[in-house]
Design a protein around this motif. Structure first.
Motif, PDB file in Angstrom:
ATOM      1  N   GLY A  57       0.790  -1.226   0.000  1.00 40.88           N
ATOM      2  CA  GLY A  57       0.000   0.000   0.000  1.00 40.88           C
ATOM      3  C   GLY A  57       0.819   1.271   0.000  1.00 40.88           C
ATOM      4  O   GLY A  57       2.005   1.272   0.333  1.00 40.88           O
ATOM      5  N   VAL A  58       0.151   2.343  -0.384  1.00 41.26           N
ATOM      6  CA  VAL A  58       0.701   3.698  -0.356  1.00 41.26           C
ATOM      7  C   VAL A  58      -0.034   4.444   0.752  1.00 41.26           C
ATOM      8  O   VAL A  58      -1.261   4.384   0.840  1.00 41.26           O
ATOM      9  CB  VAL A  58       0.491   4.414  -1.709  1.00 41.26           C
ATOM     10  CG1 VAL A  58       0.984   5.846  -1.646  1.00 41.26           C
ATOM     11  CG2 VAL A  58       1.177   3.646  -2.818  1.00 41.26           C
ATOM     12  N   ASP A  59       0.724   5.140   1.609  1.00 43.24           N
ATOM     13  CA  ASP A  59       0.149   5.839   2.751  1.00 43.24           C
ATOM     14  C   ASP A  59       0.491   7.319   2.711  1.00 43.24           C
ATOM     15  O   ASP A  59       1.592   7.695   2.314  1.00 43.24           O
ATOM     16  CB  ASP A  59       0.716   5.284   4.065  1.00 43.24           C
ATOM     17  CG  ASP A  59       0.477   3.813   4.264  1.00 43.24           C
ATOM     18  OD1 ASP A  59       0.750   3.045   3.339  1.00 43.24           O
ATOM     19  OD2 ASP A  59       0.031   3.439   5.347  1.00 43.24           O
ATOM     20  N   GLY A  60      -0.426   8.122   3.174  1.00 42.39           N
ATOM     21  CA  GLY A  60      -0.177   9.522   3.474  1.00 42.39           C
ATOM     22  C   GLY A  60      -0.358   9.678   4.972  1.00 42.39           C
ATOM     23  O   GLY A  60      -0.837   8.767   5.652  1.00 42.39           O
ATOM     24  N   ILE A  61       0.016  10.797   5.516  1.00 44.95           N
ATOM     25  CA  ILE A  61      -0.253  11.060   6.937  1.00 44.95           C
ATOM     26  C   ILE A  61      -0.320  12.566   7.142  1.00 44.95           C
ATOM     27  O   ILE A  61       0.410  13.328   6.497  1.00 44.95           O
ATOM     28  CB  ILE A  61       0.808  10.416   7.869  1.00 44.95           C
ATOM     29  CG1 ILE A  61       0.325  10.434   9.324  1.00 44.95           C
ATOM     30  CG2 ILE A  61       2.163  11.075   7.720  1.00 44.95           C
ATOM     31  CD1 ILE A  61       1.070   9.485  10.242  1.00 44.95           C
ATOM     32  N   PHE A  62      -1.252  12.991   7.988  1.00 44.17           N
ATOM     33  CA  PHE A  62      -1.290  14.377   8.435  1.00 44.17           C
ATOM     34  C   PHE A  62      -1.899  14.404   9.828  1.00 44.17           C
ATOM     35  O   PHE A  62      -2.798  13.638  10.145  1.00 44.17           O
ATOM     36  CB  PHE A  62      -2.034  15.293   7.458  1.00 44.17           C
ATOM     37  CG  PHE A  62      -3.464  14.915   7.214  1.00 44.17           C
ATOM     38  CD1 PHE A  62      -4.491  15.491   7.927  1.00 44.17           C
ATOM     39  CD2 PHE A  62      -3.772  13.967   6.249  1.00 44.17           C
ATOM     40  CE1 PHE A  62      -5.808  15.139   7.699  1.00 44.17           C
ATOM     41  CE2 PHE A  62      -5.083  13.610   6.000  1.00 44.17           C
ATOM     42  CZ  PHE A  62      -6.118  14.196   6.736  1.00 44.17           C
ATOM     43  N   GLY A  63      -1.321  15.266  10.687  1.00 37.54           N
ATOM     44  CA  GLY A  63      -1.804  15.309  12.059  1.00 37.54           C
ATOM     45  C   GLY A  63      -1.145  16.401  12.861  1.00 37.54           C
ATOM     46  O   GLY A  63      -0.487  17.287  12.322  1.00 37.54           O
ATOM     47  N   ILE A  64      -1.324  16.304  14.170  1.00 40.48           N
ATOM     48  CA  ILE A  64      -0.755  17.270  15.103  1.00 40.48           C
ATOM     49  C   ILE A  64      -0.171  16.507  16.285  1.00 40.48           C
ATOM     50  O   ILE A  64      -0.721  15.481  16.703  1.00 40.48           O
ATOM     51  CB  ILE A  64      -1.813  18.312  15.541  1.00 40.48           C
ATOM     52  CG1 ILE A  64      -1.154  19.484  16.238  1.00 40.48           C
ATOM     53  CG2 ILE A  64      -2.930  17.669  16.349  1.00 40.48           C
ATOM     54  CD1 ILE A  64      -2.035  20.726  16.320  1.00 40.48           C
ATOM     55  N   GLU A  65       0.967  16.984  16.782  1.00 36.44           N
ATOM     56  CA  GLU A  65       1.645  16.336  17.907  1.00 36.44           C
ATOM     57  C   GLU A  65       2.020  17.375  18.942  1.00 36.44           C
ATOM     58  O   GLU A  65       2.398  18.498  18.605  1.00 36.44           O
ATOM     59  CB  GLU A  65       2.909  15.622  17.417  1.00 36.44           C
ATOM     60  CG  GLU A  65       3.673  14.931  18.537  1.00 36.44           C
ATOM     61  CD  GLU A  65       4.904  14.223  18.033  1.00 36.44           C
ATOM     62  OE1 GLU A  65       4.828  12.999  17.843  1.00 36.44           O
ATOM     63  OE2 GLU A  65       5.931  14.894  17.812  1.00 36.44           O
ATOM     64  N   TYR A  66       1.913  16.977  20.203  1.00 37.72           N
ATOM     65  CA  TYR A  66       2.315  17.853  21.300  1.00 37.72           C
ATOM     66  C   TYR A  66       3.327  17.131  22.170  1.00 37.72           C
ATOM     67  O   TYR A  66       3.050  16.077  22.729  1.00 37.72           O
ATOM     68  CB  TYR A  66       1.104  18.263  22.144  1.00 37.72           C
ATOM     69  CG  TYR A  66       1.457  19.191  23.278  1.00 37.72           C
ATOM     70  CD1 TYR A  66       2.020  20.440  23.027  1.00 37.72           C
ATOM     71  CD2 TYR A  66       1.249  18.815  24.590  1.00 37.72           C
ATOM     72  CE1 TYR A  66       2.352  21.297  24.056  1.00 37.72           C
ATOM     73  CE2 TYR A  66       1.583  19.661  25.635  1.00 37.72           C
ATOM     74  CZ  TYR A  66       2.131  20.908  25.353  1.00 37.72           C
ATOM     75  OH  TYR A  66       2.469  21.754  26.381  1.00 37.72           O
ATOM     76  N   LYS A  67       4.531  17.695  22.268  1.00 45.56           N
ATOM     77  CA  LYS A  67       5.573  17.193  23.158  1.00 45.56           C
ATOM     78  C   LYS A  67       5.414  17.948  24.471  1.00 45.56           C
ATOM     79  O   LYS A  67       5.569  19.166  24.525  1.00 45.56           O
ATOM     80  CB  LYS A  67       6.959  17.428  22.541  1.00 45.56           C
ATOM     81  CG  LYS A  67       8.149  17.311  23.492  1.00 45.56           C
ATOM     82  CD  LYS A  67       8.278  15.975  24.159  1.00 45.56           C
ATOM     83  CE  LYS A  67       9.517  15.859  25.015  1.00 45.56           C
ATOM     84  NZ  LYS A  67       9.465  16.486  26.314  1.00 45.56           N
ATOM     85  N   ILE A  68       5.050  17.230  25.528  1.00 51.43           N
ATOM     86  CA  ILE A  68       4.799  17.849  26.826  1.00 51.43           C
ATOM     87  C   ILE A  68       6.120  18.306  27.436  1.00 51.43           C
ATOM     88  O   ILE A  68       7.053  17.513  27.580  1.00 51.43           O
ATOM     89  CB  ILE A  68       4.065  16.872  27.764  1.00 51.43           C
ATOM     90  CG1 ILE A  68       2.747  16.437  27.121  1.00 51.43           C
ATOM     91  CG2 ILE A  68       3.821  17.516  29.128  1.00 51.43           C
ATOM     92  CD1 ILE A  68       2.060  15.288  27.836  1.00 51.43           C
ATOM     93  N   ASP A  69       6.198  19.607  27.764  1.00 53.56           N
ATOM     94  CA  ASP A  69       7.411  20.210  28.312  1.00 53.56           C
ATOM     95  C   ASP A  69       7.804  19.541  29.630  1.00 53.56           C
ATOM     96  O   ASP A  69       6.954  19.229  30.460  1.00 53.56           O
ATOM     97  CB  ASP A  69       7.187  21.703  28.519  1.00 53.56           C
ATOM     98  CG  ASP A  69       8.476  22.451  28.830  1.00 53.56           C
ATOM     99  OD1 ASP A  69       9.562  21.943  28.492  1.00 53.56           O
ATOM    100  OD2 ASP A  69       8.393  23.550  29.413  1.00 53.56           O
ATOM    101  N   LYS A  70       9.087  19.305  29.794  1.00 56.86           N
ATOM    102  CA  LYS A  70       9.694  18.765  31.013  1.00 56.86           C
ATOM    103  C   LYS A  70       9.236  17.350  31.351  1.00 56.86           C
ATOM    104  O   LYS A  70       9.349  16.908  32.491  1.00 56.86           O
ATOM    105  CB  LYS A  70       9.457  19.705  32.200  1.00 56.86           C
ATOM    106  CG  LYS A  70      10.090  21.071  31.996  1.00 56.86           C
ATOM    107  CD  LYS A  70       9.847  21.976  33.167  1.00 56.86           C
ATOM    108  CE  LYS A  70      10.428  23.348  32.850  1.00 56.86           C
ATOM    109  NZ  LYS A  70      10.073  24.340  33.857  1.00 56.86           N
ATOM    110  N   THR A  71       8.698  16.649  30.381  1.00 52.22           N
ATOM    111  CA  THR A  71       8.368  15.232  30.555  1.00 52.22           C
ATOM    112  C   THR A  71       8.830  14.498  29.300  1.00 52.22           C
ATOM    113  O   THR A  71       8.942  15.103  28.233  1.00 52.22           O
ATOM    114  CB  THR A  71       6.854  14.984  30.724  1.00 52.22           C
ATOM    115  OG1 THR A  71       6.194  15.286  29.505  1.00 52.22           O
ATOM    116  CG2 THR A  71       6.272  15.798  31.858  1.00 52.22           C
TER     117      THR A  71
END
Length: 166
Positions: free
Chosen positions: A118-132
């Protein structure tokens, strides 16, 4: 359900060993992360940044009667001027295998099996929690797959992820 318990146990053990083995990285950036993805393709994930704005992302997906491996190249851009919050998008592909089981004369036997590409695309949002050492993400990974049994599949494949970063 059995695969989910195995995945969660594996992630918890891996997380505990990673946290013990290193000093926690503070801030809103990271180099590598290992975690789980649920909702659509559910399984284990690993992400490694090759620069401050690009990453390679692997997903090992588990299903009741199937298994898949996806690899994606992703681009990251800041979102809403919030530290640690980033939009991402990218392209990649996957390999999948599937076996359907049936009952014949009281025994379970494999009735069909197929491999898919298969062929995949991806789109999204990520949050890196500060100090963890934690990052959470929400995305869509639309894909198109052709299988050796002649079937073709398309899906939006939503995902909710949680990762341990280091």
């Amino acid at each position: 359900m059995k695969h989910t318990k195995i995945i969660i146990t594996t992630l918890l053990l891996l997380s505990a060993s990673l946290i013990q083995a290193q000093t926690l990285r503070t801030g809103t950036t990271y180099e590598t992360a290992i975690g789980v993805r649920g909702l659509g393709t559910s399984g284990l994930t690993i992400k490694h940044f090759t620069s401050s704005s690009t990453a390679i992302h692997g997903i090992i997906g588990f299903y009741p009667n199937a298994f898949s491996v996806s690899v994606l190249g992703e681009k990251y851009i800041p979102a809403f001027d919030v530290a640690g919050l980033k939009w991402y998008y990218g392209l990649g592909g996957h390999l999948a295998t599937q076996s359907d089981w049936g009952r014949n004369e009281g025994l379970y036997r494999r009735e069909t099996s197929a491999f898919g590409l298969g062929v995949d695309g991806i789109f999204g949002i990520e949050y890196k929690i500060d100090k963890t050492p934690i990052a959470v993400s929400l995305d869509f990974k639309p894909f198109f797959e052709i299988a050796t049994d002649g079937n073709a599949f398309m899906a939006l494949d939503p995902g909710l992820g949680i990762k341990v970063t280091f």
